[in-house]
Scaffold this motif. Sequence first.
Motif, mmCIF file in Angstrom:
data_model
loop_
_atom_site.group_PDB
_atom_site.id
_atom_site.type_symbol
_atom_site.label_atom_id
_atom_site.label_comp_id
_atom_site.label_asym_id
_atom_site.label_seq_id
_atom_site.Cartn_x
_atom_site.Cartn_y
_atom_site.Cartn_z
ATOM 1 N N LYS A 1 -62.604 -20.939 -15.400
ATOM 2 C CA LYS A 1 -61.860 -19.769 -15.850
ATOM 3 C C LYS A 1 -62.731 -19.100 -16.761
ATOM 4 C CE LYS A 1 -57.607 -18.489 -18.167
ATOM 5 N NZ LYS A 1 -56.298 -18.814 -19.184
ATOM 6 N N LYS A 2 -63.474 -17.776 -16.172
ATOM 7 C CA LYS A 2 -63.978 -16.891 -16.978
ATOM 8 C C LYS A 2 -63.296 -16.115 -17.799
ATOM 9 C CE LYS A 2 -67.621 -15.043 -15.586
ATOM 10 N NZ LYS A 2 -68.947 -15.975 -16.073
ATOM 11 N N ASN A 3 -62.039 -15.817 -17.576
ATOM 12 C CA ASN A 3 -61.048 -14.970 -18.223
ATOM 13 C C ASN A 3 -59.730 -14.985 -17.560
ATOM 14 O OD1 ASN A 3 -60.826 -12.835 -16.350
ATOM 15 N ND2 ASN A 3 -62.980 -12.177 -17.095
ATOM 16 N N GLU A 4 -58.746 -14.348 -18.111
ATOM 17 C CA GLU A 4 -57.421 -14.433 -17.470
ATOM 18 C C GLU A 4 -57.236 -13.882 -16.107
ATOM 19 O OE1 GLU A 4 -54.888 -15.850 -19.030
ATOM 20 O OE2 GLU A 4 -56.097 -16.301 -20.936
ATOM 21 N N VAL B 1 -61.800 -16.444 -11.775
ATOM 22 C CA VAL B 1 -62.454 -18.046 -11.820
ATOM 23 C C VAL B 1 -63.614 -18.095 -11.083
ATOM 24 C CG1 VAL B 1 -61.869 -20.186 -10.854
ATOM 25 C CG2 VAL B 1 -60.092 -18.903 -11.765
ATOM 26 N N GLU B 2 -64.523 -18.436 -11.657
ATOM 27 C CA GLU B 2 -65.954 -18.719 -11.007
ATOM 28 C C GLU B 2 -65.917 -20.207 -10.166
ATOM 29 O OE1 GLU B 2 -70.576 -18.910 -11.962
ATOM 30 O OE2 GLU B 2 -69.202 -18.218 -13.743
ATOM 31 N N VAL B 3 -66.232 -20.085 -8.987
ATOM 32 C CA VAL B 3 -66.594 -21.323 -7.989
ATOM 33 C C VAL B 3 -67.966 -21.278 -7.740
ATOM 34 C CG1 VAL B 3 -65.539 -22.575 -6.074
ATOM 35 C CG2 VAL B 3 -64.131 -20.914 -7.366
ATOM 36 N N ASN B 4 -68.399 -22.623 -7.951
ATOM 37 C CA ASN B 4 -69.900 -22.958 -7.540
ATOM 38 C C ASN B 4 -69.751 -24.100 -6.422
ATOM 39 O OD1 ASN B 4 -71.636 -21.233 -9.271
ATOM 40 N ND2 ASN B 4 -70.249 -21.912 -10.612
ATOM 41 N N PHE B 5 -70.504 -24.161 -5.626
ATOM 42 C CA PHE B 5 -70.666 -25.129 -4.375
ATOM 43 C C PHE B 5 -71.926 -25.063 -3.704
ATOM 44 C CE2 PHE B 5 -68.558 -21.755 -2.143
ATOM 45 C CZ PHE B 5 -69.159 -21.779 -0.957
ATOM 46 N N THR B 6 -72.239 -26.210 -2.855
ATOM 47 C CA THR B 6 -73.326 -26.273 -1.959
ATOM 48 C C THR B 6 -72.856 -26.289 -0.827
ATOM 49 O OG1 THR B 6 -74.319 -27.611 -3.701
ATOM 50 C CG2 THR B 6 -75.334 -27.780 -1.286
ATOM 51 N N THR B 7 -73.635 -25.267 0.003
ATOM 52 C CA THR B 7 -73.299 -24.993 1.319
ATOM 53 C C THR B 7 -73.655 -26.026 2.284
ATOM 54 O OG1 THR B 7 -75.223 -23.616 1.791
ATOM 55 C CG2 THR B 7 -73.247 -22.419 1.087
ATOM 56 N N SER B 8 -73.128 -25.976 3.484
ATOM 57 C CA SER B 8 -73.443 -27.003 4.464
ATOM 58 C C SER B 8 -74.476 -26.390 5.616
ATOM 59 C CB SER B 8 -72.133 -27.532 5.169
ATOM 60 O OG SER B 8 -72.261 -28.381 6.218
ATOM 61 N N PRO B 9 -75.060 -27.451 6.232
ATOM 62 C CA PRO B 9 -75.866 -26.782 7.309
ATOM 63 C C PRO B 9 -75.447 -26.646 8.671
ATOM 64 C CG PRO B 9 -76.927 -28.664 6.411
ATOM 65 C CD PRO B 9 -75.718 -28.670 5.644
ATOM 66 N N VAL C 1 -63.289 -15.488 -7.856
ATOM 67 C CA VAL C 1 -62.285 -15.323 -7.013
ATOM 68 C C VAL C 1 -61.209 -14.743 -8.194
ATOM 69 C CG1 VAL C 1 -60.230 -16.511 -6.102
ATOM 70 C CG2 VAL C 1 -62.786 -17.402 -6.082
ATOM 71 N N PRO C 2 -60.514 -13.788 -7.996
ATOM 72 C CA PRO C 2 -59.750 -12.959 -8.634
ATOM 73 C C PRO C 2 -58.363 -13.734 -8.641
ATOM 74 C CG PRO C 2 -60.411 -11.440 -7.145
ATOM 75 C CD PRO C 2 -60.862 -12.635 -6.713
ATOM 76 N N VAL C 3 -57.567 -14.036 -9.874
ATOM 77 C CA VAL C 3 -56.281 -14.518 -9.838
ATOM 78 C C VAL C 3 -55.208 -13.702 -10.473
ATOM 79 C CG1 VAL C 3 -57.456 -16.878 -9.881
ATOM 80 C CG2 VAL C 3 -56.964 -15.610 -11.932
ATOM 81 N N THR C 4 -54.133 -14.208 -10.121
ATOM 82 C CA THR C 4 -52.849 -13.444 -10.712
ATOM 83 C C THR C 4 -52.041 -14.236 -11.677
ATOM 84 O OG1 THR C 4 -51.567 -14.240 -8.787
ATOM 85 C CG2 THR C 4 -52.859 -12.144 -8.563
ATOM 86 N N ILE D 1 -62.852 -30.240 7.667
ATOM 87 C CA ILE D 1 -62.559 -31.313 6.426
ATOM 88 C C ILE D 1 -62.423 -30.227 5.316
ATOM 89 C CG2 ILE D 1 -63.011 -33.291 4.903
ATOM 90 C CD1 ILE D 1 -63.962 -34.579 7.277
ATOM 91 N N ARG D 2 -61.417 -30.253 4.474
ATOM 92 C CA ARG D 2 -61.278 -29.511 3.163
ATOM 93 C C ARG D 2 -61.589 -29.916 1.986
ATOM 94 N NH1 ARG D 2 -55.760 -26.058 4.651
ATOM 95 N NH2 ARG D 2 -56.379 -25.188 6.665
ATOM 96 N N ARG D 3 -62.309 -29.479 0.908
ATOM 97 C CA ARG D 3 -62.803 -30.086 -0.160
ATOM 98 C C ARG D 3 -61.893 -29.484 -1.415
ATOM 99 N NH1 ARG D 3 -65.607 -34.854 1.219
ATOM 100 N NH2 ARG D 3 -66.634 -34.189 3.308
ATOM 101 N N LYS D 4 -61.705 -30.360 -2.508
ATOM 102 C CA LYS D 4 -61.048 -29.906 -3.598
ATOM 103 C C LYS D 4 -61.916 -29.914 -4.986
ATOM 104 C CE LYS D 4 -56.414 -30.309 -1.476
ATOM 105 N NZ LYS D 4 -55.084 -30.824 -1.478
ATOM 106 N N GLY D 5 -61.401 -29.205 -6.023
ATOM 107 C CA GLY D 5 -61.958 -29.182 -7.245
ATOM 108 C C GLY D 5 -60.906 -28.952 -8.189
ATOM 109 N N ILE D 6 -61.132 -29.013 -9.650
ATOM 110 C CA ILE D 6 -60.316 -28.487 -10.648
ATOM 111 C C ILE D 6 -60.956 -27.577 -11.453
ATOM 112 C CG2 ILE D 6 -58.960 -29.407 -12.680
ATOM 113 C CD1 ILE D 6 -57.879 -30.679 -10.111
ATOM 114 N N VAL D 7 -60.005 -26.529 -11.887
ATOM 115 C CA VAL D 7 -60.669 -25.168 -12.842
ATOM 116 C C VAL D 7 -60.463 -25.688 -14.118
ATOM 117 C CG1 VAL D 7 -60.251 -22.953 -13.383
ATOM 118 C CG2 VAL D 7 -59.716 -23.652 -11.000
#
Length: 472
Positions: free
Chosen positions: A161-164, A167-175, A208-211, A233-239
């Motif tokens: 969480k950068k601010n209210e 949200v900044e999301v980082n991940f490694t892309t797939s081939p 990602v803008p959040v409300t 297949i979907r992947r998940k993480g925590i902010v």
Amino acid sequence: MGPSPEWTVRHTLTPGDLRDLRVVPVISSVAMEDNSILMNISWVLRADASIRLLTATKICVTGKSNFQSYSCVRCNYTEAFQTQTRPSGGKWTFSYIGFPVELNTIYFVGAYNIPNANMNDDSPSMSVNFTSPGCLDHVMKYKKKCIEAGSLWDPNITACKKNENIVEVNFTTSPLGNRYMAFIQSNIVIGMSHVLEQNQGTRTSVLVPVTGESEGAVVQLTPYFHTCGNDCIRRKGIVVLCPQTGALFPLDNNRSVLSSWIPLLLPALLISTCVLAIGICLKRRHEKMKTSFPSAMLLPPIKILVVYPSEICFHHTVCYFTEFLQNHCRSEVILDKWQKKKIAEMGPVQWLTTQKKAADKVIFLLSNEVNATCDGTCGKSEGSSRENSQDLFPLAFNLYCSDLRSQTHLHKYMVVYFREADTKDDYSALHVCPTYHLMKDAATFCTELFHVEQHVSVGKRFQACHNRCSCL
């Protein structure tokens, strides 16, 4: 595979059922198109007399998913069983790897021994249910369909969480593709963003803008690969909160914080100084206390065989001396009282010979005065000298006496008294050995223990030992 031909024959006796049946998925060493995951079916034969009649085991598998499947295999035993268990002692265990495993499928696996029971008789068999897992399983993820859905892709998602509002999301892309959708979910979806990354297999970032409140929310990454479309297949993480990159406090705040800590730091510094001074004093006192036995604390422990005549009180003399050796001279003590079982198995002569070779020192423990009170107490105590079935001291004296004639081996032997030295005439040959009186000679004795290789000049005492070492 149809019914077993043994069903058409009536048997006088037939084998019993299996003892155990298990099924696990395994990766095939040779991939057959999409059938790279196979069943490993293992079974254990029951250890009874009917095993002599066993010739084969038949296994059938029924699968229920979108469609139903059924197949069987017969495993023949090449030789008749001569024993109920293996020569090594374990039960007879066998396994068969086959039957392709599909995703999220319920399987019914049954097995029975051949020749099977006669018609209208109870047919012994065993069965188990096996439900195959999905693509996230550590084995099933290597199935071709799972690989195409992204089972081997590790995006290593991090979100902060950068601010209210961001949200900044980082991940490694797939081939496998370059299009993704990032969702931020609390109880509801509070933010989403499309990601289109041309550089496959690289690290990428999206804002990602959040409300709503995003800290602790779930970030879900949905890929769209050409191999799986919208069913990947979907992947998940925590902010979490993003780390602060700037200074934590202004300069004035730093000074005020430092000023508030000074009253606490000064007493802590004073206490630390006192503790350090006490530690130095204790260390010096400890060094003075251990000067009585300097070498014993530095050298590795040595093995000592202690032999003693039967008239010495075991609890008040032998045990006390053993405790002294262990605590102050770092010695490993060998006593006949502690090895009665070995002496009974080996015999006293063989035991004494073996212990002499293993020991670094052999000590003859003597006491020319027997205290009446101690003697009476030892006579009633468990483990006292009166309880010995055999006194090993005369035998040890005769057995080791030949070493006292050799200047090479003489350094291995010592004599210790708890009273004034006054060796009996029977053991006068021990005069040739170094003699110590506890506790008067304690420090010298403990130091001498570690001089295993020192050479003792025997002079005339060598001849005296030669003349006096006759069998008792």
